[in-house]
Write an enzyme that holds these catalytic residues in place. Structure first.
Site, PDB file in Angstrom:
ATOM      1  N   THR A 105       0.857  -1.178   0.000  1.00  0.00           N
ATOM      2  CA  THR A 105       0.000   0.000   0.000  1.00  0.00           C
ATOM      3  C   THR A 105       0.896   1.232   0.000  1.00  0.00           C
ATOM      4  O   THR A 105       1.589   1.500   0.990  1.00  0.00           O
ATOM      5  CB  THR A 105      -0.890   0.019   1.265  1.00  0.00           C
ATOM      6  OG1 THR A 105      -1.600  -1.212   1.337  1.00  0.00           O
ATOM      7  CG2 THR A 105      -1.867   1.176   1.221  1.00  0.00           C
ATOM      8  N   LYS A 180      -7.430   1.402  -2.826  1.00  0.00           N
ATOM      9  CA  LYS A 180      -7.009   0.801  -1.553  1.00  0.00           C
ATOM     10  C   LYS A 180      -7.064   1.835  -0.416  1.00  0.00           C
ATOM     11  O   LYS A 180      -7.543   1.543   0.688  1.00  0.00           O
ATOM     12  CB  LYS A 180      -5.593   0.244  -1.725  1.00  0.00           C
ATOM     13  CG  LYS A 180      -4.871  -0.125  -0.456  1.00  0.00           C
ATOM     14  CD  LYS A 180      -5.527  -1.294   0.246  1.00  0.00           C
ATOM     15  CE  LYS A 180      -4.915  -1.501   1.626  1.00  0.00           C
ATOM     16  NZ  LYS A 180      -5.699  -2.440   2.416  1.00  0.00           N
ATOM     17  N   LYS A 249       0.219   4.872   8.585  1.00  0.00           N
ATOM     18  CA  LYS A 249       0.758   5.097   7.228  1.00  0.00           C
ATOM     19  C   LYS A 249      -0.398   5.278   6.234  1.00  0.00           C
ATOM     20  O   LYS A 249      -0.395   6.208   5.429  1.00  0.00           O
ATOM     21  CB  LYS A 249       1.622   3.905   6.822  1.00  0.00           C
ATOM     22  CG  LYS A 249       1.945   3.864   5.329  1.00  0.00           C
ATOM     23  CD  LYS A 249       2.775   2.657   4.957  1.00  0.00           C
ATOM     24  CE  LYS A 249       2.030   1.341   4.926  1.00  0.00           C
ATOM     25  NZ  LYS A 249       1.302   1.028   3.711  1.00  0.00           N
TER      26      LYS A 249
HETATM   27  N1  LIG Z   1      -0.998  -6.737   7.503  1.00  0.00           N
HETATM   28  C1  LIG Z   1      -2.149  -6.547   6.873  1.00  0.00           C
HETATM   29  O1  LIG Z   1      -3.206  -7.012   7.319  1.00  0.00           O
HETATM   30  C2  LIG Z   1      -2.171  -5.790   5.566  1.00  0.00           C
HETATM   31  C3  LIG Z   1      -3.375  -5.760   4.849  1.00  0.00           C
HETATM   32  C4  LIG Z   1      -3.411  -5.103   3.628  1.00  0.00           C
HETATM   33  C5  LIG Z   1      -2.281  -4.457   3.155  1.00  0.00           C
HETATM   34  N2  LIG Z   1      -1.122  -4.464   3.891  1.00  0.00           N
HETATM   35  C6  LIG Z   1       0.044  -3.779   3.338  1.00  0.00           C
HETATM   36  O2  LIG Z   1       1.002  -4.772   2.974  1.00  0.00           O
HETATM   37  C7  LIG Z   1       2.327  -4.246   3.131  1.00  0.00           C
HETATM   38  C8  LIG Z   1       3.151  -5.192   4.005  1.00  0.00           C
HETATM   39  O3  LIG Z   1       2.485  -5.316   5.237  1.00  0.00           O
HETATM   40  P1  LIG Z   1       2.897  -6.463   6.296  1.00  0.00           P
HETATM   41  O4  LIG Z   1       1.770  -6.531   7.262  1.00  0.00           O
HETATM   42  O5  LIG Z   1       3.372  -7.666   5.609  1.00  0.00           O
HETATM   43  O6  LIG Z   1       4.126  -5.736   7.007  1.00  0.00           O
HETATM   44  P2  LIG Z   1       5.315  -6.403   7.853  1.00  0.00           P
HETATM   45  O7  LIG Z   1       4.880  -7.688   8.438  1.00  0.00           O
HETATM   46  O8  LIG Z   1       5.803  -5.323   8.726  1.00  0.00           O
HETATM   47  O9  LIG Z   1       6.431  -6.751   6.737  1.00  0.00           O
HETATM   48  C9  LIG Z   1       7.094  -5.723   6.072  1.00  0.00           C
HETATM   49  C10 LIG Z   1       8.031  -6.312   5.066  1.00  0.00           C
HETATM   50  O10 LIG Z   1       8.738  -5.244   4.414  1.00  0.00           O
HETATM   51  C11 LIG Z   1      10.156  -5.482   4.542  1.00  0.00           C
HETATM   52  N3  LIG Z   1      10.867  -4.200   4.582  1.00  0.00           N
HETATM   53  C12 LIG Z   1      10.556  -3.114   5.304  1.00  0.00           C
HETATM   54  N4  LIG Z   1      11.445  -2.130   5.072  1.00  0.00           N
HETATM   55  C13 LIG Z   1      12.343  -2.625   4.194  1.00  0.00           C
HETATM   56  C14 LIG Z   1      13.497  -2.089   3.566  1.00  0.00           C
HETATM   57  N5  LIG Z   1      13.905  -0.843   3.809  1.00  0.00           N
HETATM   58  N6  LIG Z   1      14.172  -2.879   2.708  1.00  0.00           N
HETATM   59  C15 LIG Z   1      13.753  -4.140   2.454  1.00  0.00           C
HETATM   60  N7  LIG Z   1      12.671  -4.711   3.012  1.00  0.00           N
HETATM   61  C16 LIG Z   1      11.968  -3.948   3.880  1.00  0.00           C
HETATM   62  C17 LIG Z   1      10.279  -6.252   5.828  1.00  0.00           C
HETATM   63  O11 LIG Z   1      11.543  -6.861   5.887  1.00  0.00           O
HETATM   64  P3  LIG Z   1      12.116  -7.338   7.325  1.00  0.00           P
HETATM   65  O12 LIG Z   1      11.476  -8.672   7.562  1.00  0.00           O
HETATM   66  O13 LIG Z   1      13.577  -7.409   7.118  1.00  0.00           O
HETATM   67  O14 LIG Z   1      11.719  -6.309   8.329  1.00  0.00           O
HETATM   68  C18 LIG Z   1       9.110  -7.212   5.680  1.00  0.00           C
HETATM   69  O15 LIG Z   1       9.424  -8.229   4.762  1.00  0.00           O
HETATM   70  C19 LIG Z   1       2.185  -2.846   3.712  1.00  0.00           C
HETATM   71  O16 LIG Z   1       2.249  -1.891   2.669  1.00  0.00           O
HETATM   72  C20 LIG Z   1       0.780  -2.880   4.310  1.00  0.00           C
HETATM   73  O17 LIG Z   1       0.207  -1.591   4.390  1.00  0.00           O
HETATM   74  C21 LIG Z   1      -1.037  -5.130   5.086  1.00  0.00           C
END
Ligand SMILES: NC(=O)c1ccc[n+]([C@@H]2O[C@H](COP(=O)([O-])OP(=O)(O)OC[C@H]3O[C@@H](n4cnc5c(N)ncnc54)[C@H](OP(=O)(O)O)[C@@H]3O)[C@@H](O)[C@H]2O)c1
Length: 336
Positions: A105, A180, A249
């Site tokens: 997102t 979104k 965010k």
């Molecule tokens: N969680 C939900 O329910 C949900 C629902 C819809 C949409 N989203 C969207 O999906 C996306 C991911 O969400 P998530 O829940 O999976 O988040 P998350 O669990 O915090 O995972 C974030 C991912 O991004 C990586 N990352 C962050 N900064 C980075 C950098 N500078 N360089 C390389 N990798 C980096 C992290 O790597 P590390 O493991 O090394 O930290 C991890 O793989 C976001 O944009 C969120 O808004 C989430």
């Protein structure tokens, strides 16, 4: 239907956090050979054990993805830019004509910029942010807001269908991101108002259970409250499926998108302030369901006490005893 060739082509996946690793698992389970990378290597072990090949950088993922398609699912635009266009980024490894699918997102303008810069390098781009929780990702129940060139969207659709219940398709990059953010603006603002409704009922002696039952009945029903009712019952918000930080965010991005479009956002501003306060007070890592819990609300703002001896303790919340406050923001609620 997955593409049918004798030897299925390898697809890349970068960013295996809460969402990414569940989506990648579904692709793998559907028989898609995967090459994956995550900044923190420990998070890829499960996928590796399930058969994914682990690459040492996003560039290597691009190189080894002989299907010419790489999915990215990192937190935000900055990390997307880094894994795609950085020195060891995916763009360094993909062959011309290769296609990036960004599932994160991010702001519509950021998505447009990424699309432009990838096209300048001879690559293709589809934005495909997702709606739904980690549970939905695991069950293949996400909504996807896809936008890009129609032939590119069609090229990736068979993969998208492996982890979604519905794929919305828009014609212009930026529209998927806008879709979104509109959804999340409403959903996050709703939780803020649900908190006030719960506070009102609980202040007057209705139980959390009674309140949830009545809010989920009839016209006040909402899917997000239904999904989060279990957490609100247990008053336990960790581990987060979708964190308060990520919610902040998203509401910020939604507000920025509205501002760019010249639109006012009265309720959205209120929601953003509440979410920002929750993060500032240490609730950023909690599931965003915590935004609807009145017992986690901080004390109402008071003027700064004069310097000197410590001020007396604030009065007890009338909701104390209604349940255990969770996280570092324990203490009396604003609802008093
Ligand atoms: N969680 C939900 O329910 C949900 C629902 C819809 C949409 N989203 C969207 O999906 C996306 C991911 O969400 P998530 O829940 O999976 O988040 P998350 O669990 O915090 O995972 C974030 C991912 O991004 C990586 N990352 C962050 N900064 C980075 C950098 N500078 N360089 C390389 N990798 C980096 C992290 O790597 P590390 O493991 O090394 O930290 C991890 O793989 C976001 O944009 C969120 O808004 C989430």
């Amino acid at each position: 239907m997955m593409p049918t060739t004798d030897q299925p082509k390898t697809v890349g996946f970068v960013g295996l956090g809460g969402m990414g690793r569940r989506i990648a698992s579904r692709l793998l389970a559907a028989g898609v050979p995967l090459v994956v990378h995550n900044r923190t290597p420990e998070k890829v072990r499960e996928l590796e054990a399930a058969g994914a090949h682990v690459a040492k950088s996003p560039r290597e993922v691009g190189k080894q993805a002989d299907g010419g398609i790489v999915f990215t699912m990192t937190s935000d635009a900055k990390s997307q830019r880094s894994v795609l266009l950085g020195r060891s980024g995916v763009a360094q490894g993909l062959l011309p004509g290769g296609l990036v699918v960004s599932l994160s997102t991010i702001a519509p303008e950021e998505s447009e910029r990424l699309s432009r810069e990838l096209h300048e390098r001879g690559l293709r781009y589809v934005e495909a942010p997702v709606g739904g929780s980690t549970e939905a990702a695991e069950a293949g129940g996400l909504a996807i807001y896809a936008a890009g060139e129609p032939e590119d969207v069609e090229r990736v659709r068979p993969y998208l269908e492996r982890f979604s219940r519905r794929v919305f398709v828009f014609s212009r990059v930026g529209q998927g991101a806008t879709a979104k953010l509109s959804v999340n603006l409403l959903m996050i603002s709703y939780l803020g108002v649900a908190r006030e409704a719960l506070a009102l009922g609980e202040k007057r002696g209705l139980t959390r259970e009674q309140m949830l039952e009545l809010l989920l009945d009839g016209s006040s029903h909402s899917r997000v409250l239904e999904l989060k009712a279990g957490l609100l019952r247990s008053r336990s918000y960790q581990p987060a499926s979708f964190s308060v930080e990520l919610a902040l965010k998203d509401v910020r991005l939604a507000l920025q998108a509205a501002k760019t479009a010249g639109l006012p956002t009265r309720w959205g501003k209120e929601a953003t302030q509440a979410v920002r306060r929750a993060v500032e007070e240490g609730r950023g890592k909690l599931d965003f369901a915590a935004l609807a819990d009145p017992t986690l609300e901080p004390p109402r703002e008071r003027p700064e006490p004069p310097a000197g001896p410590l001020p007396p303790s604030p009065p007890s919340s009338p909701l104390e005893g209604a349940g255990e406050a969770v996280g570092p923001a324990e203490g009396p609620g604003e609802v008093g």
